[in-house]
Structures are given as C-alpha cells and as structure tokens.
Design a protein around this motif. Sequence first.
Motif, PDB file in Angstrom:
ATOM      1  N   ALA A  77       0.819  -1.207   0.000  1.00  0.00           N
ATOM      2  CA  ALA A  77       0.000   0.000   0.000  1.00  0.00           C
ATOM      3  C   ALA A  77       0.856   1.262   0.000  1.00  0.00           C
ATOM      4  O   ALA A  77       1.972   1.273   0.510  1.00  0.00           O
ATOM      5  CB  ALA A  77      -0.906   0.011   1.230  1.00  0.00           C
ATOM      6  N   ILE A  78       0.319   2.295  -0.579  1.00  0.00           N
ATOM      7  CA  ILE A  78       0.919   3.622  -0.511  1.00  0.00           C
ATOM      8  C   ILE A  78      -0.104   4.486   0.219  1.00  0.00           C
ATOM      9  O   ILE A  78      -1.196   4.718  -0.282  1.00  0.00           O
ATOM     10  CB  ILE A  78       1.202   4.188  -1.909  1.00  0.00           C
ATOM     11  CG1 ILE A  78       2.207   3.298  -2.636  1.00  0.00           C
ATOM     12  CG2 ILE A  78       1.696   5.627  -1.813  1.00  0.00           C
ATOM     13  CD1 ILE A  78       2.387   3.639  -4.094  1.00  0.00           C
ATOM     14  N   GLY A  79       0.239   4.911   1.424  1.00  0.00           N
ATOM     15  CA  GLY A  79      -0.703   5.657   2.244  1.00  0.00           C
ATOM     16  C   GLY A  79      -0.495   7.151   2.114  1.00  0.00           C
ATOM     17  O   GLY A  79       0.630   7.630   1.989  1.00  0.00           O
ATOM     18  N   LYS A  80      -1.606   7.896   2.123  1.00  0.00           N
ATOM     19  CA  LYS A  80      -1.556   9.356   2.097  1.00  0.00           C
ATOM     20  C   LYS A  80      -2.442   9.856   3.224  1.00  0.00           C
ATOM     21  O   LYS A  80      -3.599   9.465   3.309  1.00  0.00           O
ATOM     22  CB  LYS A  80      -2.079   9.896   0.769  1.00  0.00           C
ATOM     23  CG  LYS A  80      -1.200   9.588  -0.415  1.00  0.00           C
ATOM     24  CD  LYS A  80      -1.900   9.964  -1.699  1.00  0.00           C
ATOM     25  CE  LYS A  80      -1.613  11.388  -2.052  1.00  0.00           C
ATOM     26  NZ  LYS A  80      -2.186  11.767  -3.356  1.00  0.00           N
ATOM     27  N   ARG A  81      -1.878  10.698   4.076  1.00  0.00           N
ATOM     28  CA  ARG A  81      -2.674  11.298   5.127  1.00  0.00           C
ATOM     29  C   ARG A  81      -1.870  12.403   5.791  1.00  0.00           C
ATOM     30  O   ARG A  81      -0.655  12.308   5.913  1.00  0.00           O
ATOM     31  CB  ARG A  81      -3.067  10.257   6.163  1.00  0.00           C
ATOM     32  CG  ARG A  81      -3.932  10.870   7.235  1.00  0.00           C
ATOM     33  CD  ARG A  81      -4.649   9.906   8.055  1.00  0.00           C
ATOM     34  NE  ARG A  81      -5.403  10.683   9.027  1.00  0.00           N
ATOM     35  CZ  ARG A  81      -6.110  10.168   9.965  1.00  0.00           C
ATOM     36  NH1 ARG A  81      -6.189   8.872  10.073  1.00  0.00           N
ATOM     37  NH2 ARG A  81      -6.757  10.925  10.806  1.00  0.00           N
ATOM     38  N   ASP A  83      -2.181  13.229   8.950  1.00  0.00           N
ATOM     39  CA  ASP A  83      -1.999  12.890  10.357  1.00  0.00           C
ATOM     40  C   ASP A  83      -1.259  11.553  10.461  1.00  0.00           C
ATOM     41  O   ASP A  83      -1.787  10.522  10.080  1.00  0.00           O
ATOM     42  CB  ASP A  83      -3.375  12.801  11.017  1.00  0.00           C
ATOM     43  CG  ASP A  83      -3.318  12.463  12.488  1.00  0.00           C
ATOM     44  OD1 ASP A  83      -2.228  12.140  12.998  1.00  0.00           O
ATOM     45  OD2 ASP A  83      -4.382  12.528  13.122  1.00  0.00           O
ATOM     46  N   SER A  84      -0.073  11.556  11.021  1.00  0.00           N
ATOM     47  CA  SER A  84       0.734  10.337  11.095  1.00  0.00           C
ATOM     48  C   SER A  84       0.204   9.333  12.119  1.00  0.00           C
ATOM     49  O   SER A  84       0.698   8.211  12.189  1.00  0.00           O
ATOM     50  CB  SER A  84       2.187  10.683  11.414  1.00  0.00           C
ATOM     51  OG  SER A  84       2.261  11.300  12.682  1.00  0.00           O
ATOM     52  N   SER A  85      -0.792   9.695  12.923  1.00  0.00           N
ATOM     53  CA  SER A  85      -1.330   8.758  13.917  1.00  0.00           C
ATOM     54  C   SER A  85      -2.049   7.592  13.252  1.00  0.00           C
ATOM     55  O   SER A  85      -2.341   6.596  13.906  1.00  0.00           O
ATOM     56  CB  SER A  85      -2.281   9.470  14.873  1.00  0.00           C
ATOM     57  OG  SER A  85      -3.436   9.917  14.165  1.00  0.00           O
ATOM     58  N   PHE A  86      -2.313   7.700  11.962  1.00  0.00           N
ATOM     59  CA  PHE A  86      -2.971   6.602  11.248  1.00  0.00           C
ATOM     60  C   PHE A  86      -2.120   5.338  11.283  1.00  0.00           C
ATOM     61  O   PHE A  86      -2.618   4.244  11.416  1.00  0.00           O
ATOM     62  CB  PHE A  86      -3.238   7.014   9.792  1.00  0.00           C
ATOM     63  CG  PHE A  86      -3.795   5.912   8.953  1.00  0.00           C
ATOM     64  CD1 PHE A  86      -5.109   5.503   9.086  1.00  0.00           C
ATOM     65  CD2 PHE A  86      -2.999   5.252   8.034  1.00  0.00           C
ATOM     66  CE1 PHE A  86      -5.630   4.493   8.326  1.00  0.00           C
ATOM     67  CE2 PHE A  86      -3.508   4.228   7.250  1.00  0.00           C
ATOM     68  CZ  PHE A  86      -4.824   3.856   7.410  1.00  0.00           C
ATOM     69  N   TRP A  87      -0.830   5.481  11.134  1.00  0.00           N
ATOM     70  CA  TRP A  87       0.071   4.333  11.096  1.00  0.00           C
ATOM     71  C   TRP A  87       0.405   3.936  12.528  1.00  0.00           C
ATOM     72  O   TRP A  87       1.129   4.605  13.206  1.00  0.00           O
ATOM     73  CB  TRP A  87       1.335   4.650  10.298  1.00  0.00           C
ATOM     74  CG  TRP A  87       0.988   5.120   8.949  1.00  0.00           C
ATOM     75  CD1 TRP A  87       1.042   6.383   8.479  1.00  0.00           C
ATOM     76  CD2 TRP A  87       0.462   4.335   7.871  1.00  0.00           C
ATOM     77  NE1 TRP A  87       0.603   6.459   7.181  1.00  0.00           N
ATOM     78  CE2 TRP A  87       0.241   5.216   6.771  1.00  0.00           C
ATOM     79  CE3 TRP A  87       0.159   2.992   7.700  1.00  0.00           C
ATOM     80  CZ2 TRP A  87      -0.264   4.780   5.560  1.00  0.00           C
ATOM     81  CZ3 TRP A  87      -0.346   2.572   6.490  1.00  0.00           C
ATOM     82  CH2 TRP A  87      -0.559   3.452   5.443  1.00  0.00           C
ATOM     83  N   MET A  88      -0.192   2.845  12.988  1.00  0.00           N
ATOM     84  CA  MET A  88      -0.034   2.406  14.367  1.00  0.00           C
ATOM     85  C   MET A  88       1.291   1.669  14.564  1.00  0.00           C
ATOM     86  O   MET A  88       1.754   0.970  13.687  1.00  0.00           O
ATOM     87  CB  MET A  88      -1.190   1.509  14.774  1.00  0.00           C
ATOM     88  CG  MET A  88      -2.515   2.243  14.774  1.00  0.00           C
ATOM     89  SD  MET A  88      -3.855   1.166  15.185  1.00  0.00           S
ATOM     90  CE  MET A  88      -4.263   0.519  13.564  1.00  0.00           C
ATOM     91  N   LYS A  89       1.834   1.826  15.747  1.00  0.00           N
ATOM     92  CA  LYS A  89       3.069   1.130  16.090  1.00  0.00           C
ATOM     93  C   LYS A  89       2.733  -0.193  16.766  1.00  0.00           C
ATOM     94  O   LYS A  89       1.734  -0.306  17.473  1.00  0.00           O
ATOM     95  CB  LYS A  89       3.908   1.985  17.049  1.00  0.00           C
ATOM     96  CG  LYS A  89       4.343   3.290  16.428  1.00  0.00           C
ATOM     97  CD  LYS A  89       5.090   4.130  17.431  1.00  0.00           C
ATOM     98  CE  LYS A  89       5.440   5.479  16.832  1.00  0.00           C
ATOM     99  NZ  LYS A  89       6.042   6.373  17.804  1.00  0.00           N
ATOM    100  N   LYS A  90       3.565  -1.200  16.541  1.00  0.00           N
ATOM    101  CA  LYS A  90       3.360  -2.491  17.205  1.00  0.00           C
ATOM    102  C   LYS A  90       3.668  -2.345  18.693  1.00  0.00           C
ATOM    103  O   LYS A  90       4.625  -1.686  19.063  1.00  0.00           O
ATOM    104  CB  LYS A  90       4.250  -3.568  16.577  1.00  0.00           C
ATOM    105  CG  LYS A  90       3.821  -3.949  15.191  1.00  0.00           C
ATOM    106  CD  LYS A  90       4.654  -5.092  14.672  1.00  0.00           C
ATOM    107  CE  LYS A  90       4.186  -5.490  13.289  1.00  0.00           C
ATOM    108  NZ  LYS A  90       4.971  -6.578  12.752  1.00  0.00           N
ATOM    109  N   GLY A  91       2.811  -3.057  19.507  1.00  0.00           N
ATOM    110  CA  GLY A  91       2.873  -3.081  20.957  1.00  0.00           C
ATOM    111  C   GLY A  91       4.164  -2.885  21.554  1.00  0.00           C
ATOM    112  O   GLY A  91       4.619  -2.564  22.491  1.00  0.00           O
TER     113      GLY A  91
END
Length: 91
Positions: A77-81, A83-91
């Motif tokens: 995927a190529i994401g556009k947004r 707000d960087s909070s869309f991309w979640m970090k692993k636990g």
Amino acid sequence: MSRNGFISYNLWGEKNGVSIDSGNFSSLDFYYRGEKRGGLSQAAANISLQSTMGDIIVQASTYGKTQFRGTVDFTDAIGKRNDSSFWMKKG
C-alpha cells in the motif's frame, strides 16, 4: 439470462449495468456502454473488489464506523494522510 447468471444490455447491445456470473469463479461486474467499470469477484478463497476506471471508496454512514477484522496487510500500500497517527506502532 445466461447459463451461469445474468447479463444486462442497453439498446445498442452493449453490456450495461450489472453482470452476475455464478459459475465456478463467481463475479458481480459493473459495465457502462460495453466498458467494464469494476466488480466484485471470488476465486481461490479470495474476494476481490476492483475498479477499472476510478477510485474505490469505502464509507460508513454519518454515525457509523468502518471496521477491519483479522489481519490487514498494507505491504503493497501507498498511504496518504496529513496525520501520522494513522500508522499504528506495534505493541
């Protein structure tokens, strides 16, 4: 009606509207004046939603929400947004 489903045509004999194929690899395709615009298909245990002309829009109602369940793979995927909070970090 066809042997495996339903195909709609316009006055000029072009596929137009909805085409349903219930054969071994089922599909629901959308046409406009003989040109395929996209569809929903099933093959090899996969469900595919595709557009041949434009965007694919997934939208919930005003008070609803869009949910993903199970594994979601963004590898290709190529994401556009903004707000960087869309991309979640692993636990």
